[in-house]
Design an enzyme around this catalytic site. Structure first.
Site, PDB file in Angstrom:
ATOM      1  CD  GLU A  57      -2.945  -1.122   2.308  1.00 24.19           C
ATOM      2  OE1 GLU A  57      -4.139  -1.342   2.086  1.00 24.19           O
ATOM      3  OE2 GLU A  57      -2.497  -0.952   3.463  1.00 24.19           O
TER       4      GLU A  57
ATOM      5  CB  CYS B 202       3.095   7.739   2.970  1.00 25.76           C
ATOM      6  SG  CYS B 202       3.675   6.603   4.233  1.00 25.76           S
TER       7      CYS B 202
ATOM      8  CB  CYS C 156       7.778  -4.664   8.554  1.00 28.18           C
ATOM      9  SG  CYS C 156       9.200  -3.920   9.391  1.00 28.18           S
TER      10      CYS C 156
ATOM     11  CB  CYS D 212       6.742  -2.307  15.973  1.00 34.05           C
ATOM     12  SG  CYS D 212       8.400  -1.779  15.517  1.00 34.05           S
TER      13      CYS D 212
ATOM     14  CB  CYS E 220       3.526  -1.427  13.527  1.00 38.86           C
ATOM     15  SG  CYS E 220       3.636  -1.203  11.743  1.00 38.86           S
TER      16      CYS E 220
ATOM     17  CB  SER F 133      10.616   4.668  15.030  1.00 40.11           C
ATOM     18  OG  SER F 133      10.029   5.156  13.846  1.00 40.11           O
TER      19      SER F 133
ATOM     20  CB  CYS G 247       1.624   6.394  11.358  1.00 38.14           C
ATOM     21  SG  CYS G 247       2.147   7.979  10.785  1.00 38.14           S
TER      22      CYS G 247
HETATM   23  N1  SAH Z   1       9.799   1.063   9.651  1.00 38.02           N
HETATM   24  C1  SAH Z   1       9.986   2.466   9.748  1.00 38.02           C
HETATM   25  C2  SAH Z   1       9.103   3.257   8.821  1.00 38.02           C
HETATM   26  C3  SAH Z   1       7.660   2.845   8.727  1.00 38.02           C
HETATM   27  S1  SAH Z   1       6.688   3.094  10.155  1.00 38.02           S
HETATM   28  C4  SAH Z   1       9.839   2.932  11.190  1.00 38.02           C
HETATM   29  O1  SAH Z   1       9.381   2.162  12.016  1.00 38.02           O
HETATM   30  O2  SAH Z   1      10.215   4.057  11.460  1.00 38.02           O
HETATM   31  C5  SAH Z   1       6.424   4.851  10.180  1.00 38.02           C
HETATM   32  C6  SAH Z   1       6.006   5.418  11.522  1.00 38.02           C
HETATM   33  O3  SAH Z   1       4.696   4.966  11.907  1.00 38.02           O
HETATM   34  C7  SAH Z   1       6.943   4.973  12.639  1.00 38.02           C
HETATM   35  O4  SAH Z   1       7.342   6.027  13.458  1.00 38.02           O
HETATM   36  C8  SAH Z   1       6.069   4.015  13.375  1.00 38.02           C
HETATM   37  O5  SAH Z   1       6.479   3.848  14.666  1.00 38.02           O
HETATM   38  C9  SAH Z   1       4.708   4.637  13.249  1.00 38.02           C
HETATM   39  N2  SAH Z   1       3.628   3.711  13.609  1.00 38.02           N
HETATM   40  C10 SAH Z   1       3.618   2.369  13.469  1.00 38.02           C
HETATM   41  N3  SAH Z   1       2.457   1.848  13.929  1.00 38.02           N
HETATM   42  C11 SAH Z   1       1.718   2.878  14.383  1.00 38.02           C
HETATM   43  C12 SAH Z   1       0.404   2.994  14.955  1.00 38.02           C
HETATM   44  N4  SAH Z   1      -0.365   1.927  15.131  1.00 38.02           N
HETATM   45  N5  SAH Z   1      -0.040   4.219  15.290  1.00 38.02           N
HETATM   46  C13 SAH Z   1       0.723   5.312  15.065  1.00 38.02           C
HETATM   47  N6  SAH Z   1       1.961   5.277  14.517  1.00 38.02           N
HETATM   48  C14 SAH Z   1       2.451   4.068  14.177  1.00 38.02           C
HETATM   49 FE1  SF4 Z   2       8.239  -2.301  10.701  1.00 38.92          FE
HETATM   50 FE2  SF4 Z   2       8.221   0.343  11.202  1.00 38.92          FE
HETATM   51 FE3  SF4 Z   2       5.984  -1.150  11.546  1.00 38.92          FE
HETATM   52 FE4  SF4 Z   2       8.042  -1.433  13.213  1.00 38.92          FE
HETATM   53  S1  SF4 Z   2       6.797   0.427  12.919  1.00 38.92           S
HETATM   54  S2  SF4 Z   2       6.878  -3.098  12.271  1.00 38.92           S
HETATM   55  S3  SF4 Z   2       9.763  -1.150  11.857  1.00 38.92           S
HETATM   56  S4  SF4 Z   2       7.023  -0.753   9.628  1.00 38.92           S
END
Ligand code: SAH
Ligand code: SF4
Length: 346
Positions: free
Chosen positions: A91, A104, A111, A115, A118, A215, A334
């Site tokens: 996406e 974006c 991934c 996390c 996420c 992050s 995000c």
């Molecule tokens: N993998 C990279 C880039 C993609 S995530 C990273 O983790 O930085 C982009 C941003 O979205 C990151 O700061 C991540 O922590 C945030 N993010 C992930 N899941 C989220 C959620 N459920 N709510 C808000 N932000 C989130």
């Molecule tokens: Fe991957 Fe970034 Fe999502 Fe963590 S927040 S699972 S590093 S995409």
């Protein structure tokens, strides 16, 4: 199998053409068709000899991404599901704000980091995207915009960890940056990483003025390891040192992203601990209130807590802003991207 034309830099394209005995200027012409006029069909490249168009057509595929579904919300944020040649899907999102048009991008299918908060991290990691599949996401939206609109910014914040797909990500940035193509200035890019220290140090040496977002999500390692599994690999101390090295090499302020999870990392003592870590650094905090997605075991913080956390940081000497995620209603915010088809999501 046909080669992916979008993955070639202008130099690489020139080398292929030279090996075919074509004059140098043809590479600029083709690059222009692909990246400035966004054509997806070699037959449309009318200033090229027919024989060359045919040979290009036999060798390359000019469009590695197939749009499968679109969603648009009330603020004209758009999410697209893009099919890849091997049947996988990713996406990408377009956000509109004033004159800004920000794409974006995703860099991986799924991934590998996983996390806890996420949605992308909950799906199985499949593979890295190619440079063409990454840069092609910008082309997709460039084609959809009205004639009065232009893609102005790119954030590498979609699915995947860009610094675990370093070479293709940087190549995509350079291709999009090429003045003979889209000519998007390096400063208009933001690469967000979960804190891959070797990747940050390498990026510091690229000579690219891209913005770096790291992050962090927690002010101490024990909590961070629970939220971000790679936290076991690199400590917060090592990550901050790498961030400093980036700021020093590029002169650019680093953004630290912090997803606020209700009752988990949004306490005022945690804000003070975070301020302690960042005060005096060329840094800035981006607070992202948690965006819920199906299956994620967290709650958003209350709006009052978001503001209190931000004020606590500022009062302790650290610049902080709250990022309001756009497109959450269509799961385009995000951390909400999953690359599932609309049917799978329902
Ligand atoms: N993998 C990279 C880039 C993609 S995530 C990273 O983790 O930085 C982009 C941003 O979205 C990151 O700061 C991540 O922590 C945030 N993010 C992930 N899941 C989220 C959620 N459920 N709510 C808000 N932000 C989130
Ligand atoms: Fe991957 Fe970034 Fe999502 Fe963590 S927040 S699972 S590093 S995409």
């Amino acid at each position: 199998m046909a080669q992916d034309l979008l993955s070639l830099s202008r130099d690489e394209l020139a080398q292929v053409l030279a090996s075919w005995g074509e004059p140098e200027f043809r590479s600029a012409q083709i690059f222009d068709w692909v990246w400035k006029r966004w054509v997806t069909d070699f037959a449309a490249m009318t200033n090229l000899p027919l024989a060359l168009r045919t040979r290009l057509d036999q060798t390359f595929t000019p469009a590695p991404l197939t749009p499968l579904a679109h969603q648009v919300d009330e603020e004209a944020t758009e999410k697209v599901l893009l099919g890849l040649a091997d049947g996988e899907a990713i996406e990408a999102v377009l956000m509109r704000e004033g004159d800004r048009r920000t794409v974006c991008l995703s860099t991986q299918v799924g991934c590998p980091v996983g996390c806890a908060f996420c949605a992308t991290g909950q799906s199985k990691f499949k593979r890295n995207l190619t440079a063409g599949e990454i840069a092609g996401q910008v082309l997709h939206f460039a084609r959809r915009l009205a004639p009065s609109e232009r893609v102005t910014h790119v954030v590498v914040m979609g699915m995947g960890e860009p610094l675990f797909n370093y070479a293709a990500t940087i190549k995509a940035v350079r291709i999009l940056n090429d003045p003979q193509g889209m000519g998007l200035g390096a400063r208009r890019f933001t690469i967000s990483t979960v804190g891959v220290v070797p990747g940050i140090l390498r990026l510091a040496q690229e000579g690219l003025q891209v913005n770096l977002a790291i992050s962090l999500h927690a002010p101490e390692d024990r909590l961070r390891e629970k939220l971000v599994p790679t936290g076991q690999k690199w400590t917060i101390g090592e990550i901050l040192e790498a961030g400093d090295a980036y700021a020093q090499a590029t002169g650019r302020r680093v953004s630290y992203e912090y997803v606020l999870l209700g009752g988990v990392n949004d306490g005022l003592a945690q804000a003070r601990a975070l301020a302690e870590l960042l005060r005096g650094r060329l840094a800035h905090v981006n607070l992202i209130p948690f965006n819920p997605a199906p299956g994620l075991p967290f709650a958003p913080p209350s709006p009052g807590q978001v503001d209190a956390f931000r004020r606590e940081l500022v009062n302790h000497g650290v610049d902080a802003t709250v990022r309001r995620s756009r497109g959450t209603r269509i799961l385009a915010g995000c951390g909400q991207l999953r690359g599932l088809s609309t049917a799978q999501q329902n």
